[in-house]
Motif scaffolding. Structure first.
Motif, PDB file in Angstrom:
ATOM      1  N   MET A  86       0.879  -1.165   0.000  1.00  0.00           N
ATOM      2  CA  MET A  86       0.000   0.000   0.000  1.00  0.00           C
ATOM      3  C   MET A  86       0.917   1.214   0.000  1.00  0.00           C
ATOM      4  SD  MET A  86      -1.136   2.027   2.835  1.00  0.00           S
ATOM      5  CE  MET A  86      -2.462   3.137   3.027  1.00  0.00           C
ATOM      6  N   ASP A  87       0.668   2.158  -0.887  1.00  0.00           N
ATOM      7  CA  ASP A  87       1.602   3.287  -0.944  1.00  0.00           C
ATOM      8  C   ASP A  87       0.879   4.618  -0.815  1.00  0.00           C
ATOM      9  OD1 ASP A  87       0.351   3.399  -3.365  1.00  0.00           O
ATOM     10  OD2 ASP A  87       2.167   3.726  -4.529  1.00  0.00           O
ATOM     11  N   VAL A  89       1.629   9.244  -0.117  1.00  0.00           N
ATOM     12  CA  VAL A  89       2.535  10.358   0.138  1.00  0.00           C
ATOM     13  C   VAL A  89       2.737  10.501   1.660  1.00  0.00           C
ATOM     14  CG1 VAL A  89       2.908  12.819  -0.252  1.00  0.00           C
ATOM     15  CG2 VAL A  89       1.626  11.482  -1.932  1.00  0.00           C
ATOM     16  N   PHE A  90       1.656  10.422   2.393  1.00  0.00           N
ATOM     17  CA  PHE A  90       1.673  10.513   3.854  1.00  0.00           C
ATOM     18  C   PHE A  90       2.302  11.820   4.335  1.00  0.00           C
ATOM     19  CE2 PHE A  90       2.103   6.001   2.670  1.00  0.00           C
ATOM     20  CZ  PHE A  90       0.863   5.564   3.098  1.00  0.00           C
ATOM     21  N   HIS A  94      -1.756  11.794   9.188  1.00  0.00           N
ATOM     22  CA  HIS A  94      -2.964  12.027   9.996  1.00  0.00           C
ATOM     23  C   HIS A  94      -3.744  10.732  10.168  1.00  0.00           C
ATOM     24  CE1 HIS A  94      -5.051  11.850   6.141  1.00  0.00           C
ATOM     25  NE2 HIS A  94      -4.273  12.820   5.674  1.00  0.00           N
ATOM     26  N   GLY A  96      -6.450   9.682   8.964  1.00  0.00           N
ATOM     27  CA  GLY A  96      -6.955   9.079   7.723  1.00  0.00           C
ATOM     28  C   GLY A  96      -5.891   8.161   7.132  1.00  0.00           C
ATOM     29  N   HIS A  97      -4.639   8.627   7.142  1.00  0.00           N
ATOM     30  CA  HIS A  97      -3.536   7.772   6.671  1.00  0.00           C
ATOM     31  C   HIS A  97      -3.396   6.548   7.570  1.00  0.00           C
ATOM     32  CE1 HIS A  97      -1.618  11.633   4.861  1.00  0.00           C
ATOM     33  NE2 HIS A  97      -2.164  10.922   3.892  1.00  0.00           N
ATOM     34  N   ALA A 100      -5.996   4.144   6.938  1.00  0.00           N
ATOM     35  CA  ALA A 100      -5.753   3.458   5.667  1.00  0.00           C
ATOM     36  C   ALA A 100      -4.748   2.322   5.889  1.00  0.00           C
ATOM     37  CB  ALA A 100      -5.213   4.452   4.639  1.00  0.00           C
ATOM     38  N   LYS A 125       1.641  16.087  -7.673  1.00  0.00           N
ATOM     39  CA  LYS A 125       0.758  16.717  -6.677  1.00  0.00           C
ATOM     40  C   LYS A 125       1.239  18.071  -6.175  1.00  0.00           C
ATOM     41  CE  LYS A 125      -1.750  13.367  -3.890  1.00  0.00           C
ATOM     42  NZ  LYS A 125      -1.748  12.660  -2.616  1.00  0.00           N
ATOM     43  N   ARG A 199     -11.900   5.186   2.016  1.00  0.00           N
ATOM     44  CA  ARG A 199     -11.169   6.382   2.453  1.00  0.00           C
ATOM     45  C   ARG A 199     -11.856   6.955   3.684  1.00  0.00           C
ATOM     46  NH1 ARG A 199      -7.850  10.523   0.114  1.00  0.00           N
ATOM     47  NH2 ARG A 199      -8.365  12.535   1.039  1.00  0.00           N
ATOM     48  N   THR A 200     -11.085   7.506   4.610  1.00  0.00           N
ATOM     49  CA  THR A 200     -11.666   8.069   5.840  1.00  0.00           C
ATOM     50  C   THR A 200     -12.138   9.495   5.576  1.00  0.00           C
ATOM     51  OG1 THR A 200     -10.077   6.749   7.050  1.00  0.00           O
ATOM     52  CG2 THR A 200     -11.240   8.443   8.302  1.00  0.00           C
ATOM     53  N   VAL A 203     -10.862  14.048   6.946  1.00  0.00           N
ATOM     54  CA  VAL A 203      -9.475  14.317   7.357  1.00  0.00           C
ATOM     55  C   VAL A 203      -8.589  14.096   6.140  1.00  0.00           C
ATOM     56  CG1 VAL A 203      -9.244  11.956   8.280  1.00  0.00           C
ATOM     57  CG2 VAL A 203      -7.603  13.677   8.976  1.00  0.00           C
ATOM     58  N   THR A 205      -4.610  15.585   4.108  1.00  0.00           N
ATOM     59  CA  THR A 205      -3.462  16.483   4.074  1.00  0.00           C
ATOM     60  C   THR A 205      -3.925  17.853   3.608  1.00  0.00           C
ATOM     61  OG1 THR A 205      -2.022  14.624   3.545  1.00  0.00           O
ATOM     62  CG2 THR A 205      -1.169  16.816   3.040  1.00  0.00           C
ATOM     63  N   THR A 206      -4.833  17.844   2.621  1.00  0.00           N
ATOM     64  CA  THR A 206      -5.329  19.101   2.064  1.00  0.00           C
ATOM     65  C   THR A 206      -6.043  19.923   3.132  1.00  0.00           C
ATOM     66  OG1 THR A 206      -5.652  17.913   0.000  1.00  0.00           O
ATOM     67  CG2 THR A 206      -6.789  20.018   0.212  1.00  0.00           C
ATOM     68  N   LYS A 408      -6.324  20.964  -4.908  1.00  0.00           N
ATOM     69  CA  LYS A 408      -6.671  19.697  -4.238  1.00  0.00           C
ATOM     70  C   LYS A 408      -7.991  19.781  -3.487  1.00  0.00           C
ATOM     71  CE  LYS A 408      -4.449  16.416  -2.897  1.00  0.00           C
ATOM     72  NZ  LYS A 408      -4.926  15.079  -3.045  1.00  0.00           N
ATOM     73  N   GLU A 412     -11.022  17.194  -3.760  1.00  0.00           N
ATOM     74  CA  GLU A 412     -11.472  16.432  -2.607  1.00  0.00           C
ATOM     75  C   GLU A 412     -12.979  16.580  -2.404  1.00  0.00           C
ATOM     76  OE1 GLU A 412      -8.776  16.189   0.635  1.00  0.00           O
ATOM     77  OE2 GLU A 412     -10.397  16.178   2.084  1.00  0.00           O
TER      78      GLU A 412
HETATM   79  N1  CTP Z   1      -6.311   7.913   2.643  1.00  0.00           N
HETATM   80  C1  CTP Z   1      -7.493   7.542   3.319  1.00  0.00           C
HETATM   81  N2  CTP Z   1      -8.215   8.489   3.969  1.00  0.00           N
HETATM   82  C2  CTP Z   1      -7.820   9.787   3.966  1.00  0.00           C
HETATM   83  C3  CTP Z   1      -6.616  10.177   3.305  1.00  0.00           C
HETATM   84  C4  CTP Z   1      -5.882   9.204   2.645  1.00  0.00           C
HETATM   85  O1  CTP Z   1      -7.869   6.374   3.309  1.00  0.00           O
HETATM   86  N3  CTP Z   1      -8.577  10.678   4.581  1.00  0.00           N
HETATM   87  C5  CTP Z   1      -5.557   6.872   1.950  1.00  0.00           C
HETATM   88  C6  CTP Z   1      -5.477   7.081   0.442  1.00  0.00           C
HETATM   89  O2  CTP Z   1      -6.639   6.584  -0.194  1.00  0.00           O
HETATM   90  C7  CTP Z   1      -4.239   6.286   0.104  1.00  0.00           C
HETATM   91  C8  CTP Z   1      -3.364   6.464   1.333  1.00  0.00           C
HETATM   92  O3  CTP Z   1      -4.214   6.925   2.373  1.00  0.00           O
HETATM   93  O4  CTP Z   1      -4.560   4.919  -0.038  1.00  0.00           O
HETATM   94  C9  CTP Z   1      -2.243   7.430   1.136  1.00  0.00           C
HETATM   95  O5  CTP Z   1      -2.789   8.662   0.757  1.00  0.00           O
HETATM   96  P1  CTP Z   1      -1.848   9.805   0.182  1.00  0.00           P
HETATM   97  O6  CTP Z   1      -1.159   9.338  -1.015  1.00  0.00           O
HETATM   98  O7  CTP Z   1      -0.983  10.352   1.243  1.00  0.00           O
HETATM   99  O8  CTP Z   1      -2.667  10.918  -0.355  1.00  0.00           O
HETATM  100  P2  CTP Z   1      -4.034  11.525  -0.312  1.00  0.00           P
HETATM  101  O9  CTP Z   1      -5.104  10.552  -0.661  1.00  0.00           O
HETATM  102  O10 CTP Z   1      -3.956  12.677  -1.243  1.00  0.00           O
HETATM  103  O11 CTP Z   1      -4.196  12.077   1.099  1.00  0.00           O
HETATM  104  P3  CTP Z   1      -4.635  13.538   1.311  1.00  0.00           P
HETATM  105  O12 CTP Z   1      -5.904  13.720   0.564  1.00  0.00           O
HETATM  106  O13 CTP Z   1      -4.763  13.606   2.745  1.00  0.00           O
HETATM  107  O14 CTP Z   1      -3.544  14.398   0.720  1.00  0.00           O
END
Ligand code: CTP
Length: 425
Positions: A86-87, A89-90, A94, A96-97, A100, A125, A199-200, A203, A205-206, A408, A412
């Motif tokens: 699972m990859d 940016v993190f 937070h 949500g990450h 995940a 991004k 996805r959570t 919450v 990064t944005t 972003k 979102e």
């Molecule tokens: N992810 C999630 N819930 C969130 C934010 C991220 O489940 N609220 C999940 C993404 O779907 C992905 C993983 O975390 O599988 C890594 O997300 P990342 O690449 O860091 O980016 P973003 O999805 O862009 O996170 P953000 O929107 O917070 O920038």
């Protein structure tokens, strides 16, 4: 904080031995007898630098242990664990990450977390607040990540999955488009090797970047003359902390009789490498680490009305997701009392210091009681627990961050409008 290296290979590639170590580690961590044995035999084994193959050839291992490890070897070959890749940016990691990572771990037995490199993220991004190495340290501190792989590509391929020994890729149900607007995971989906989790909501990064930008904006004496302005957030979702969520994140354990209980409190706003260093050191001072998390109004009083950037529930979940933490004290008291220490069976209260010379360390009045009881210990770290350096980074590239936020945040909110609501795992 230790960092493994792969000689002469891309940093994120795992060789067969390393993969084996993870497989055996997974097997052992699920079996209490094996866990005890592993503890007795080798610290290296627990830290995943040795595999049972090596174990059978080490001299100081007794015959009984060697036999048992051979048995494990056989068993593990019979039931090959499922490896998930699972990859992400993190950036500004937070809950949500972390949620995940928690869900991805449930999709298999071993979880490899790929952390995309700065170069790749910048192309697709925009800028990140934390660099690849920092983001990797934060992702590897998560208790559900078996291994974090540093500097992975933004668009993973089947070859990459094979190279790292993963059976499946995993991602949230939001689409991650690459620099050409194409779903990064399409090639893996086409081969039926992709797993999707929920996805959570509420919450991201944005969202956090927006809060940070607004805090910086209203702190700045001279109003910025940036060309681009921070747009108002069109996001329609709030983060909700339920008892179920707390339960998913909690380790659900109490200190056992005879264990040394240590306590460290703090703000823990915007988790960064300094926090991880401090928590790792704190855990090494005892067997059970309680982490106190101050409430929002207390932090606001200390630091000003724009803080904390993350509210208490968000900070609590972040702390609970870390592997050094056994439990949290939610909205912990500012002044540490004897009564509080008694009720949690705290043996030692820890306090952070940046001073190496013990004569220069001054005890804060709120820690007078543990000091008087001779139960106060200072924890040296070269890092500060504050996050001014992140604010400075944001300020030094503010226009780019505003641009990223504006693009972003619209994407979102579109996700929320179109999102189906499958359940979490
Ligand atoms: N992810 C999630 N819930 C969130 C934010 C991220 O489940 N609220 C999940 C993404 O779907 C992905 C993983 O975390 O599988 C890594 O997300 P990342 O690449 O860091 O980016 P973003 O999805 O862009 O996170 P953000 O929107 O917070 O920038």
């Amino acid at each position: 904080m230790s960092h493994s290296s792969n000689h002469g290979k891309s940093p994120f590639e795992l060789n067969q031995d390393q993969l084996n170590c993870l497989r055996y580690y997974d097997l052992i961590s699920k079996n209490n007898d094996l866990k005890k044995l592993a503890e007795r035999v080798s610290a290296d084994f627990q830290s995943q630098t040795l595999s049972p193959n090596d174990m059978t050839t080490i001299e100081n291992v007794d015959q009984e242990s060697k036999n048992l490890f051979s048995e494990i070897l056989q068993k593990s070959n019979e039931s090959k664990p499922v490896v998930i890749y699972m990859d992400g940016v993190f950036d500004i990691i937070h809950s949500g990450h972390f949620n995940a990572i928690r869900q991805a771990k449930k999709l298999g037995d071993i979880l490899l977390v790929g952390v995309n490199s700065d170069e790749e993220v910048h192309k697709s991004k925009g800028p990140t607040l934390m660099n690849t190495a920092e983001r990797t340290i934060l992702a590897s501190a998560c208790k559900w990540a078996d291994k974090a792989l540093e500097g992975t590509p933004y668009t993973p391929t089947i070859e990459l999955l094979d190279k790292v020994g993963a059976d499946f890729g995993a991602h949230g149900d939001d689409i991650a488009p690459n620099e050409n607007g194409v779903d990064c995971y399409q090639a893996i989906k086409d081969k039926g090797r992709m797993k999707i989790f929920k996805r959570t909501s509420g919450v991201s990064t944005t969202e956090l970047l927006g809060r940070l930008l607004r805090a910086v904006e209203s702190q700045d004496e001279k109003k910025s003359n940036e060309k681009e302005e921070i747009q108002s957030t069109p996001i329609l979702s709030n983060f909700l902390t339920t008892g179920w969520r707390l339960n998913q994140f909690s380790s659900n354990k109490l200190p056992k009789t005879g264990q040394k209980v240590v306590y460290l409190d703090g703000n823990w706003d915007l988790l960064h490498v300094g926090h991880i260093d401090i928590l790792e050191k704190a855990k090494s001072k005892g067997d059970f680490l309680y982490v106190g998390v101050f409430n929002d109004s207390l932090i606001q009083k200390e630091m000003g009305r724009h803080y904390p950037i993350m509210n208490m529930q968000e900070r609590v979940l972040n702390i609970l997701a870390l592997k050094y933490v056994d439990d949290v004290v939610i909205g912990c008291p500012w002044i540490i009392t004897e009564n509080m220490m008694d009720s949690l069976n705290i043996d030692t209260v820890l306090s952070l210091t940046n001073k190496k010379d013990s004569h220069l360390i001054q005890t804060h009045p709120r820690l007078e009681i543990p000091k008087k009881l001779n139960k106060l210990e200072f924890l040296y770290s070269e890092y500060s627990d504050d996050n001014q350096f992140l604010i400075d980074r944001l300020k030094s590239n503010k226009a780019e961050f505003i641009r990223k936020y504006n693009i972003k945040s619209i994407k979102e909110s579109n996700y929320y409008i179109n999102a189906k609501q499958p359940s979490e795992i």
